[in-house]
Design an enzyme around this catalytic site. Structure first.
Site: not given
Ligand code: NAP
Length: 281
Positions: A69, A105
């Site tokens: 992205k 999004d």
């Molecule tokens: P990302 O950029 O990798 O960010 C991940 C986030 O999760 C960060 O804030 C990270 O914290 C936190 N995290 C991961 N593992 C953790 C743990 N064990 N304990 C505490 N915090 C944790 O991912 P993203 O693209 O933002 O996506 C985040 C979520 O949104 C995912 O579940 C994804 O599937 C969902 N999503 C859904 C849609 C939809 O259409 N429904 C669209 C986009 C994303 P740190 O900063 O501390 O690493």
């Protein structure tokens, strides 16, 4: 276009799990549009080259998913204000002058919040500081109808939360996960934008009793569709919004960008997606 057929797809690595083709293909069929929507597995090292080939390969555009992205914004020739502000794009559209990056999004997040009856006011608590959290912050700060005075961001790594607020020019209070009960106090909306609660991951279980009565709990995770957080919120009588509403909501403007017409309203894509998710529950 290939032989009169419009071509689009979703580019990611891995991409096998993507549900987008289920939804896009159902809309194409119902709209009677001669087109295809394909899964495009592209490694990070091949992303730029794959984007450069889109026009020659007859694509009108592609959705972009993990981990491309941010790179999508870099390879684009032009970008929407939202994609620039968020620093990431989930749509690349092929235009006469090159690739145009957008971020739908935010439309997905708005759709999920609208379905739950969100009034656009605060205080709000946002958990996460990755790409999805940035999109949520854009909606909460820029698109909220009345402007939200009190945004609280919680993250495992609070420095990342501080960084996204600074980069996006949003005034927010930053909390660690250990301080969640303070962050949730009196909030009318809780958003989970982390992978916590996803199948195979620990649950996100902050003290939702601290939320305002009648608050909305929105979880972006959609595998499983009912996360432990949403189950808890429903048990407590709170309103909820799930990740599928966001997934469908982001796909609507993307479909129109790729195929030139809005998706037909009479297709129950939620039921189709729920059926596709069934084996993963
Ligand atoms: P990302 O950029 O990798 O960010 C991940 C986030 O999760 C960060 O804030 C990270 O914290 C936190 N995290 C991961 N593992 C953790 C743990 N064990 N304990 C505490 N915090 C944790 O991912 P993203 O693209 O933002 O996506 C985040 C979520 O949104 C995912 O579940 C994804 O599937 C969902 N999503 C859904 C849609 C939809 O259409 N429904 C669209 C986009 C994303 P740190 O900063 O501390 O690493």
């Amino acid at each position: 276009m290939t032989g009169g057929r419009l071509r689009a797809g979703v580019m990611g690595w891995p991409v096998g799990h993507s549900l987008s083709p289920v939804m896009m293909t159902a809309w194409l069929q119902a709209a009677g549009i001669a087109g295809s929507y394909e899964k495009l597995a592209v490694e990070p090292s091949g992303f730029e080259a794959a984007c450069a080939r889109l026009k020659a390969d007859g694509f009108s555009g592609v959705n972009i998913t993990i981990p491309h992205k941010e790179a999508a914004l870099r390879v684009a020739d032009t970008a929407s204000d939202a994609a620039r502000a968020i620093g990431a794009a989930n749509v690349l559209r092929v235009t006469a002058t090159g690739l145009h990056a957008d971020n739908t999004d935010i439309a997905g997040i708005r759709a999920a919040l609208d379905e739950a009856g969100w009034q656009g006011d605060g205080p709000v608590a946002l958990v996460g500081a990755g790409g999805a959290a940035r999109a949520a912050l854009y909606v909460l700060d820029v698109l909220a109808s009345r402007g939200i005075g009190d945004i609280r961001i919680l993250n495992r790594t609070p420095e990342r939360a501080q960084k996204i607020a600074q980069e996006m020019g949003v005034t927010a209070r930053i909390f660690t996960m250990d301080d969640a009960s303070h962050a949730l106090e009196g909030a009318t909306l809780l958003v989970n934008a982390t992978s916590l609660g996803m199948a195979g991951q620990p649950a996100l279980m902050p003290a939702i009793s601290q939320l305002e009565g009648g608050a909305i709990v929105f979880d972006m995770v959609y595998v499983p569709l009912e996360t432990p957080l949403l189950a808890e919120a429903r048990k407590a009588g709170l309103k909820t919004a799930d990740g599928l509403s966001m997934l469908i909501g982001q796909a609507r403007p993307a479909f129109e960008a790729f195929f030139g017409a809005p998706p037909p309203v009479d297709v129950d894509v939620r039921a189709l997606m729920e059926a596709a998710l069934e084996p993963k529950r």
